[in-house]
Scaffold this motif. Structure first.
Motif, PDB file in Angstrom:
ATOM      1  N   SER A 131      -0.860 -17.586  13.831  1.00 25.54           N
ATOM      2  CA  SER A 131       0.322 -16.777  14.140  1.00 25.54           C
ATOM      3  C   SER A 131       1.368 -16.871  13.034  1.00 25.54           C
ATOM      4  CB  SER A 131       0.949 -17.237  15.460  1.00 25.54           C
ATOM      5  OG  SER A 131      -0.008 -17.277  16.466  1.00 25.54           O
ATOM      6  N   VAL A 132       1.670 -18.107  12.618  1.00 24.59           N
ATOM      7  CA  VAL A 132       2.700 -18.315  11.603  1.00 24.59           C
ATOM      8  C   VAL A 132       2.284 -17.701  10.264  1.00 24.59           C
ATOM      9  CG1 VAL A 132       3.779 -20.088  10.167  1.00 24.59           C
ATOM     10  CG2 VAL A 132       3.767 -20.340  12.647  1.00 24.59           C
ATOM     11  N   SER A 133       1.052 -17.943   9.853  1.00 25.29           N
ATOM     12  CA  SER A 133       0.620 -17.435   8.547  1.00 25.29           C
ATOM     13  C   SER A 133       0.644 -15.919   8.522  1.00 25.29           C
ATOM     14  CB  SER A 133      -0.794 -17.933   8.222  1.00 25.29           C
ATOM     15  OG  SER A 133      -0.815 -19.328   8.196  1.00 25.29           O
ATOM     16  N   VAL A 134       0.112 -15.317   9.582  1.00 18.71           N
ATOM     17  CA  VAL A 134       0.080 -13.858   9.598  1.00 18.71           C
ATOM     18  C   VAL A 134       1.502 -13.302   9.653  1.00 18.71           C
ATOM     19  CG1 VAL A 134      -0.556 -11.876  11.007  1.00 18.71           C
ATOM     20  CG2 VAL A 134      -2.248 -13.597  10.452  1.00 18.71           C
ATOM     21  N   ALA A 135       2.364 -13.928  10.479  1.00 17.14           N
ATOM     22  CA  ALA A 135       3.747 -13.439  10.551  1.00 17.14           C
ATOM     23  C   ALA A 135       4.425 -13.579   9.189  1.00 17.14           C
ATOM     24  CB  ALA A 135       4.521 -14.215  11.621  1.00 17.14           C
ATOM     25  N   ALA A 136       4.178 -14.685   8.487  1.00 18.87           N
ATOM     26  CA  ALA A 136       4.784 -14.879   7.168  1.00 18.87           C
ATOM     27  C   ALA A 136       4.200 -13.901   6.151  1.00 18.87           C
ATOM     28  CB  ALA A 136       4.575 -16.321   6.704  1.00 18.87           C
TER      29      ALA A 136
END
Lengths: 629, 629
Positions: A131-136
């Motif tokens: 989630s974090v990587s894709v959002a970033a």
């Protein structure tokens, strides 16, 4: 192999989407040296440079603009932590040349409970990594194209779906595929630091940037600042929270130790070198961006359409220049790769846990293409849910991140301490000291992260860990109970004395005759059963049965409630009362349609019957299929 | 009847929700006289008073405020239509004492195609009746409690779910249940008209109200008005559209003729009286509200939190007075009842259509409680979808309404014309004239509705009717093809020469031994089959089979693709090549868990296998169940 040709439309779609199955014999990893090992194992760790500095600044600004100066001190503290953890894991690499994930190390050395806690922590963190990587990654793209800002959620979910799909097809963890974006990112970030550094050299003096925070954050900042001025404690709490926010830089650092067998011989040495390179690069890039930020004339925070890295690139290279876009693209690319890493690790871990009986067994089965389909789908589902719930906003997702990682770090290092004490190989005392120091440090950081981020989202992670742990235990207990019940004993189950076959006859047609022949072939005591739903049709059924039914008697059951199933169940109960030592086989003729949409036109009586049988013993359901078209 | 006790949790929930099954023998309607027949059959028709006037005004205002004066003329035209249609249907009542719905009358007299068109029109209109009635009922409640305005959609879906649930339990169409709200509504509306009339009598002169339209509608009105001033045609088009909007008052008028058998003897006479009363009441209330509206000082249109009826009640009784709330509640109640009528009619009609083979047969099966579960669920699903899509807004739903009803009216009247010409009973010429006039009139109105409402939503209904019609035809063709394929002939299917039983053995445990005994009991050539997914476990399986497997040989299949199913399929193919005249029975032991959540821990191999068998003939799947807990 003609039987593997796709037959149904579903199979055809599956083949087109997922490709041909890969035989187990072809399962191998290409062996990696440090130069290819670095990209394969470090995308998760290195990509955190894209958001960790920003996360630290976003907390410090809550104290005051001047507090931004603390950012360098926090960065240095985090780099010390990186070095300590890397040295600790370096020892794991040598102790577990077959791969030492936290789950394995913790359960091997500390026992079931710590192992499961580590497992729960890791599973949650894999979901958050995606989630974090894709959002970033999406944030990097949006920084280049601000008008895409309205599409945060669909873009994020699209990327997750893409990565999940690639993994369902079974991406070979090819060094080359990883090398290009990873080295491109490293090259970009180093260039940014060097060119930015030269530009900063020319600047007059070290000055903190003027902060442009979004209007809706200003009130909140005002309140926090008032609090900070009122108490020293509040200030220290925020400084620790800023440190905790920066600790997201350490996620993924354990990847190398999980993957030792993927390296060329000598595996441990090569893995060790890779880990060293990764730690060095991470430190350089993290400190470098931290230094550069001080020279930005204006710093926009909490602006989802302007990441801090994009502002640095804009300042160093000029907004909209080719290097500016290069930074955005390569950042997005390495972040998507980081998500991809979780898609390899999560299913592998769930399969290990499932093999040990703490998750449903179907998660342990590899699919046609050497991948764990169920695990991949679960991960995609959960991470999409997170992204959707938090509207794709990175700063809402980040506070939950790193809680799990540091729990796993601590348990893993503790496990290593126990390992050295047990093995007592040469120099074990130094090794205990190193891992012990690592464990202590990561434990302290875990507590700091949990406490300072608790209200911001860490509470959710804590609750989820407890839930997951409970589920693990419950599933294991269930499998144990099943095993006990199914244990082989010297007294075999009672052999039934005979079999009565019941053939369901809704009306008399060719398909029924096929089933009738099967019934006559396999059963001695065979009866046809017709449930009288329609009184008008009954005489015809009886007449046709006389002609075509041979010597099989027709039993007509009344259905006072218009149910098709209940009269059959009642009849079975009656038979079993009369002959309690017999098995009753219900033969259900089932029409097989050639096209899927024809299926809605048929009732699946066999399925309904099996469902309705409940706890009736000694009833067997047999499906004789006949074909339409 | 011990076997009907609930066993599984699902069955327990089902019992609690839906109640005990009702035997077919208890299927009867209480016979109704006109006084109880009126509420049972007229809620749909009478409740349209709640929205029809408002719908007319909403179109007329597009011309100009003065055009509101045309409302009375349109109301009178609609009342004439009501009388003509009622007289027409009165003839149907006498000709079809067993119930003459449009589908039956049209297919009986005009043939398959007109019958199916009527059926499609009716099904769509039943869905719309539910959506429109519930949306209007919610509008009545929101008029009393404007702060509920934000909950239009959840309230509407809640009501639909409630009515669907009541119908799944099987509401007895008890006159008493219907009588209270229906007569309460009639009493309320008549009081409103009388008291409002007295108040209007005291008013100075007949004056059109000042219209307060919502700001976002003003632009649209401005544009339409400009158009009207520019052309006579546009004005006439809008007048006809206003008429078409008012025609929603006629929906439900055919209900009595569908339900003739529910009346006390003499059925037709009682039904006829009821129809007369309904037409009279509908006319009075429709004209009455139409007259009153002229005396409202201010008239708010397009305001979802103020229906026109609520404004009348507010004006006549005082806002927030007890009679005001009485009007809102009784309006809401009769509208929910109107939705309920569709829940009785839609499933009955789908079951008729399904029995004729134009819809899937499962729709023709009555459930345990004498209701057609599938039809009820379908109707609830579709009407919820409509309400959700149009955000619960009545004025968005209304333009689609009545298209279907008038199509069905026309076909039904045309059918009656043919009926009289065929039967040629005494006075048939007058009867032909009456139904012929009715048919002509409703045909003209159908065209007016379709044309004037086309762009507003009638196009969707037209398309849906074509789609439904095509689906009917396709399903019928499919059933015909199946019947032809399954027709009995003098050459029975080829009797298989023998049977080979394959027992799937994932590992050796007590459950497998139960299946083994069954296999030995029923099959002569019996083989155990183990798919070698895990090389390490293989020796143990082979060893245990030697001990427990008796004389049944164990076949170990390799699985190069880690698939459980494919090697079994390949083996079946091999066997069938060797012995093409044999049946292969695959015996799948299946664990039956006591609790539903235990099911996720087991793989349903039997289901997977059956799915994967595809078009393989002469393969039978047998499920031997063993029990856990």
């Amino acid at each position: 192999m003609p039987s593997r040709q796709p037959v149904t439309p579903l199979q055809r779609i599956r083949l087109a989407l997922l490709g041909r199955p890969i035989p187990t014999a072809l399962a191998h990893h290409e062996k990696l040296g440090p130069l290819l090992g670095l990209p394969v194992f470090s995308s998760d760790a290195l990509s955190s440079v894209a958001y960790a500095t920003e996360a630290v600044l976003g907390v410090l600004i809550l104290i005051s603009e001047h507090a931004l100066g603390l950012q360098m001190a926090i960065s240095i503290a985090i780099c010390v932590l990186i070095v300590v953890v890397a040295i600790s894991y370096n020892q794991t690499i040598h102790a577990y040349p077959s791969g030492g994930g936290s789950y394995i190390v913790a359960s091997d050395n500390l026992g079931e409970t710590p192992g499961l806690i580590a497992a729960a922590a890791l599973l949650i963190d894999y979901v958050l990594t995606v989630s974090v990587s894709v959002a970033a990654g999406v944030a990097a793209i949006v920084s280049a194209y601000p008008h895409l800002h309205d599409f945060l959620v669909p873009m994020s979910i699209g990327f997750i779906a893409l990565v999940a799909w690639a993994n369902l097809r079974g991406v070979r963890e090819s060094g080359a595929v990883f090398a290009v974006p990873t080295y491109a990112f490293i090259f970009g970030m180093i260039s940014l630091i060097v060119i930015g550094g030269v530009k900063a050299w020319g600047a007059h003096a070290v000055a903190l940037p003027h902060v442009v925070a979004l209007q809706d954050k200003v009130d909140m900042i005002g309140k926090e600042a008032a609090l900070v001025h009122a108490s020293n404690f509040a200030m220290w709490f925020l400084i620790l929270r800023a440190f905790a926010a920066g600790c997201t830089a350490l996620t993924g650092i354990e990847a190398v130790s999980n993957g030792v067998p993927a390296f060329k011989s000598p595996e441990s040495t090569n893995a060790s070198k890779t880990l060293g390179m990764m730690a060095a690069l991470l430190t350089i890039m993290f400190i470098g961006t931290g230094l550069l930020v001080r020279y930005l004339p204006d710093l926009a925070l909490f602006d989802a359409s302007k990441t801090v890295v994009s502002q640095l690139a804009s300042w160093a290279f000029g907004h909209g220049s080719i290097p500016f876009f290069y930074i955005q693209y390569s950042t997005a690319a390495i972040l998507i790769l980081a998500a991809n890493t979780s898609f390899a690790d999560f299913p592998r871990l769930t399969s290990l846990i499932a093999r040990d009986g703490y998750l449903p067994r179907p998660l342990a089965r590899q699919g046609d293409r050497l991948v764990f389909h169920n695990g991949i789908l679960l991960l995609a589902l959960f991470s999409c849910a997170l992204v959707w719930y938090f509207k794709g906003q990175l700063d809402a997702l980040l506070p939950m991140y790193a809680v799990g990682v540091f729990t796993a770090f601590t348990l893993s290092q503790l496990g290593m301490v126990v390992h050295w004490v047990r093995v007592k190989e040469s120099g074990w005392k130094t090794k205990v000291a190193i891992n012990g120091f690592g464990a202590t440090l990561t434990l302290i950081v875990s507590v700091i992260i949990l406490v300072t981020k608790f209200t911001e989202g860490a509470w959710l992670v804590a609750i989820l860990m407890v839930i997951l742990f409970t589920v693990f235990k419950a599933i294991k207990a269930r499998y144990r109970a099943i095993s006990a019940q199914l244990a082989l004993s010297d007294t075999p189950p009672v052999m039934p004395a005979g079999n009565i076959s019941l053939l369901l006859v809704p009306r008399v047609h060719r398909g029924i005759l096929i089933a009738l022949e099967y019934a006559q072939l396999t059963g001695l005591d065979c009866r046809a059963v017709h449930v009288g739903l329609n009184k008008k049709a009954l005489p015809e059924v009886m007449h046709q049965w006389e002609t075509f039914g041979g010597d099989v008697p027709l039993v007509v059951l009344k259905s006072p409630y218009r149910s098709l199933i209940q009269p059959v169940l009642d009849y079975i109960d009656k038979l079993q009362e009369e002959k309690p030592d017999h098995v009753v086989t219900v033969i259900v003729p089932e029409a097989i349609a050639h096209r899927w949409y024809h299926k809605v036109l048929q009732e699946n009586v066999g399925h309904q019957l099996k469902h309705a049988l409940g706890q009736r013993k000694n009833v067997v359901v047999t499906n004789v299929r006949y074909f339409l078209d």
